[in-house]
Scaffold this motif. Structure first.
Motif, PDB file in Angstrom:
ATOM      1  N   LYS A   1       4.688  14.694  -2.257  1.00 17.32           N
ATOM      2  CA  LYS A   1       3.383  14.838  -2.892  1.00 17.32           C
ATOM      3  C   LYS A   1       3.304  16.250  -3.456  1.00 17.32           C
ATOM      4  N   ILE A   2       2.460  16.458  -4.444  1.00 16.89           N
ATOM      5  CA  ILE A   2       2.389  17.764  -5.084  1.00 16.89           C
ATOM      6  C   ILE A   2       1.996  18.838  -4.079  1.00 16.89           C
ATOM      7  N   SER A   3       1.247  18.464  -3.054  1.00 17.78           N
ATOM      8  CA  SER A   3       0.836  19.431  -2.038  1.00 17.78           C
ATOM      9  C   SER A   3       1.987  19.859  -1.141  1.00 17.78           C
ATOM     10  N   ASP A   4       3.083  19.084  -1.142  1.00 21.91           N
ATOM     11  CA  ASP A   4       4.228  19.418  -0.287  1.00 21.91           C
ATOM     12  C   ASP A   4       5.019  20.608  -0.809  1.00 21.91           C
ATOM     13  N   LEU A   5       4.896  20.902  -2.093  1.00 20.19           N
ATOM     14  CA  LEU A   5       5.712  21.959  -2.699  1.00 20.19           C
ATOM     15  C   LEU A   5       4.821  22.819  -3.593  1.00 20.19           C
ATOM     16  N   PRO A   6       4.204  23.851  -3.026  1.00 15.11           N
ATOM     17  CA  PRO A   6       3.228  24.661  -3.770  1.00 15.11           C
ATOM     18  C   PRO A   6       3.796  25.320  -5.020  1.00 15.11           C
TER      19      PRO A   6
ATOM     20  N   ASP B   1       0.839  -1.199   0.000  1.00 14.85           N
ATOM     21  CA  ASP B   1       0.000   0.000   0.000  1.00 14.85           C
ATOM     22  C   ASP B   1       0.871   1.246   0.000  1.00 14.85           C
ATOM     23  N   GLU B   2       1.562   1.480  -1.095  1.00 18.39           N
ATOM     24  CA  GLU B   2       2.492   2.590  -1.157  1.00 18.39           C
ATOM     25  C   GLU B   2       1.786   3.923  -1.322  1.00 18.39           C
ATOM     26  N   THR B   3       0.512   3.906  -1.686  1.00 15.55           N
ATOM     27  CA  THR B   3      -0.202   5.168  -1.855  1.00 15.55           C
ATOM     28  C   THR B   3      -0.329   5.904  -0.538  1.00 15.55           C
ATOM     29  N   ALA B   4      -0.139   5.212   0.585  1.00 11.64           N
ATOM     30  CA  ALA B   4      -0.133   5.890   1.873  1.00 11.64           C
ATOM     31  C   ALA B   4       1.116   6.728   2.041  1.00 11.64           C
ATOM     32  N   LEU B   5       2.108   6.496   1.189  1.00  7.42           N
ATOM     33  CA  LEU B   5       3.388   7.179   1.326  1.00  7.42           C
ATOM     34  C   LEU B   5       3.655   8.157   0.189  1.00  7.42           C
ATOM     35  N   ILE B   6       3.268   7.794  -1.013  1.00  9.66           N
ATOM     36  CA  ILE B   6       3.529   8.651  -2.161  1.00  9.66           C
ATOM     37  C   ILE B   6       2.306   8.654  -3.060  1.00  9.66           C
ATOM     38  N   GLU B   7       2.227   9.625  -3.936  1.00 12.85           N
ATOM     39  CA  GLU B   7       1.199   9.609  -4.966  1.00 12.85           C
ATOM     40  C   GLU B   7       1.656   8.643  -6.044  1.00 12.85           C
ATOM     41  N   ALA B   8       0.809   7.651  -6.317  1.00 13.32           N
ATOM     42  CA  ALA B   8       1.240   6.554  -7.181  1.00 13.32           C
ATOM     43  C   ALA B   8       1.491   7.002  -8.616  1.00 13.32           C
ATOM     44  N   ALA B   9       0.659   7.887  -9.135  1.00 10.11           N
ATOM     45  CA  ALA B   9       0.766   8.265 -10.545  1.00 10.11           C
ATOM     46  C   ALA B   9       1.734   9.419 -10.726  1.00 10.11           C
ATOM     47  N   ASP B  10       2.670   9.263 -11.664  1.00  8.98           N
ATOM     48  CA  ASP B  10       3.596  10.341 -11.969  1.00  8.98           C
ATOM     49  C   ASP B  10       2.858  11.505 -12.615  1.00  8.98           C
ATOM     50  N   LEU B  11       3.317  12.711 -12.315  1.00  9.69           N
ATOM     51  CA  LEU B  11       2.828  13.927 -12.953  1.00  9.69           C
ATOM     52  C   LEU B  11       1.343  14.170 -12.723  1.00  9.69           C
ATOM     53  N   ARG B  12       0.786  13.620 -11.639  1.00  5.43           N
ATOM     54  CA  ARG B  12      -0.612  13.900 -11.343  1.00  5.43           C
ATOM     55  C   ARG B  12      -0.666  15.146 -10.461  1.00  5.43           C
ATOM     56  N   GLY B  13      -0.374  16.295 -11.054  1.00  2.39           N
ATOM     57  CA  GLY B  13      -0.310  17.539 -10.297  1.00  2.39           C
ATOM     58  C   GLY B  13      -1.343  18.526 -10.781  1.00  2.39           C
ATOM     59  N   ARG B  14      -1.003  19.814 -10.693  1.00  4.45           N
ATOM     60  CA  ARG B  14      -1.941  20.850 -11.113  1.00  4.45           C
ATOM     61  C   ARG B  14      -2.010  20.951 -12.628  1.00  4.45           C
ATOM     62  N   GLU B  15      -3.094  21.485 -13.111  1.00  8.25           N
ATOM     63  CA  GLU B  15      -3.170  21.837 -14.525  1.00  8.25           C
ATOM     64  C   GLU B  15      -2.266  23.049 -14.757  1.00  8.25           C
ATOM     65  N   ILE B  16      -1.674  23.123 -15.932  1.00  9.49           N
ATOM     66  CA  ILE B  16      -0.796  24.242 -16.256  1.00  9.49           C
ATOM     67  C   ILE B  16      -1.555  25.196 -17.164  1.00  9.49           C
ATOM     68  N   SER B  17      -1.808  26.349 -16.679  1.00  9.48           N
ATOM     69  CA  SER B  17      -2.596  27.318 -17.434  1.00  9.48           C
ATOM     70  C   SER B  17      -1.714  28.084 -18.401  1.00  9.48           C
ATOM     71  N   GLY B  18      -2.334  28.673 -19.436  1.00  7.58           N
ATOM     72  CA  GLY B  18      -1.587  29.472 -20.391  1.00  7.58           C
ATOM     73  C   GLY B  18      -0.960  30.695 -19.755  1.00  7.58           C
ATOM     74  N   GLU B  19      -1.599  31.215 -18.725  1.00  4.46           N
ATOM     75  CA  GLU B  19      -1.074  32.400 -18.064  1.00  4.46           C
ATOM     76  C   GLU B  19       0.234  32.108 -17.343  1.00  4.46           C
TER      77      GLU B  19
END
Length: 361
Positions: free
Chosen positions: A247-252, A189-207
């Motif tokens: 996790k993506i939330s660790d580094l805004p 159950d590694e999802t308790a430790l890391i986000e399993a999917a790579d690059l599952r972060g924020r959307e990148i806006s054109g701005e």
């Protein structure tokens, strides 16, 4: 001395076991012939509360001087006929017995002097040392580990891929302990430790795409890496951080997170600028990935001695000289930087200069 933890972390409880008992049980379940437990701070208290069957305890009276003295004490306690030793850290309770066996097996099938486990491209612990390198390790002093001798044995290092995130998990602080104490070894159950999917972060806006799709890739989560992410966002780069546990939330400041050291997962970019700031943990592997991805800039945060070792290692692995010449090591303009923020500033300045020069050609 468990100064960051505030108490003897070997005696912290992971469910029904102490931390040290869990580590020892993992080793007992492997093919290891003898287990030497090196104690220092609070030695008698720890010894009295550990299941000591089949263990050989030795006391490092010079423990205040750092890890090098514990390595020396432990290796000195081994019988003359020992072929090799696994250096198992007492704050890594999630390394599987099968992983230790795999390191032993790979050692016995090779001529390696040093065997290192690799998880998803990231190197971890424990390491296995052939007795031929014992004298050099025993000569170490201060708060340095056996990694200090790796640069002298580049041809004798074997890296073994393992399917065990435990090689990356240690408990240095109370935050680490709280985050990991409910992890059940062997459940997968590694999802308790890391986000399993790579690059599952924020959307990148054109701005946010202020530099026309130019990406700053930062390997590591050390203070320099964190400062780099902030500067990179400030000057308009798309920031991607590469680390096995964040996790993506660790580094805004980061738009993207890559939990494996494989740059083939990164989407195309108009320009890719890579900075390796892993404090020695994944240097060679990360620089190799950056060169393989044909990055526009590859910088390594390291002193000159360490940088030389990394480049020499890559050369022995067949990296062409023209590729190695692209690596900025140490990275950054010479501004006399000392703090993490100053080092990050010098690197960002070098990257901006490199990008502007490329744009003017």
């Amino acid at each position: 001395m468990s100064s960051r933890m505030g108490e003897a972390k070997q005696l912290l409880r992971l469910r029904e076991h102490t931390l040290l008992d869990q580590v020892v049980d993992n080793v007992r379940g492997s093919r290891v012939d003898e287990i030497v437990v090196v104690l220092g701070h609070a030695a008698e208290t720890i010894k009295a509360k550990v299941a000591n069957q089949g263990l050989k305890f030795v006391i490092n009276e010079a423990y205040r001087q750092g890890m090098g003295t514990s390595l020396r004490t432990g290796l000195s306690a081994l019988p003359d006929g020992v072929d090799a030793a696994l250096i198992v850290l007492a704050d890594q309770p999630f390394v599987r017995s099968a992983t230790l066996d795999l390191l032993i097996e790979q050692y016995q099938q090779s001529n390696a002097q040093i065997v290192i486990p690799i998880y998803r491209g990231f190197r971890g612990n424990p390491v296995l040392l052939d007795r031929s390198v014992f004298p050099e390790v025993m000569a170490l002093s201060g708060d340095i580990g056996c990694r200090a001798i790796f640069g002298d044995h580049l041809e004798g290092i074997l890296k073994v891929p393992v399917d065990d995130i435990g090689i990356l998990l240690d408990l240095d602080s109370k935050e680490d302990f709280e985050r990991l104490k409910h992890f059940s070894q062997g459940t997968g159950d590694e999802t308790a430790l890391i986000e399993a999917a790579d690059l599952r972060g924020r959307e990148i806006s054109g701005e946010r795409d202020l530099l026309g799709g130019h990406e700053l890739v930062i390997v590591g989560r050390e203070p320099v890496a964190i400062a780099l992410a902030k500067f990179g966002k400030l000057v308009g780069f798309m920031v991607t951080v590469v680390d096995p546990l964040l996790k993506i939330s660790d580094l805004p400041e980061a738009e993207r997170l890559l939990n494996s050291l494989d740059f083939s997962h990164l989407p195309p970019a108009s320009g890719r600028y890579v900075v390796v700031a892993s404090r020695g943990r994944f240097d060679e592997e990360a620089v190799e990935q950056a060169l393989r991805a044909n990055s526009d800039y590859v910088g390594l945060v390291a002193n000159k001695k360490r940088a030389g070792e990394v480049l020499r290692s890559l050369e022995l692995n067949g990296e062409p000289p023209e590729n190695l010449a692209k690596v900025r090591a140490p990275a950054g303009l010479d501004i006399g930087a000392e703090t993490a923020e100053e080092i990050a500033l010098s690197i960002i300045a070098e990257i901006v200069s490199e990008r502007r020069n490329r744009g003017n050609k």
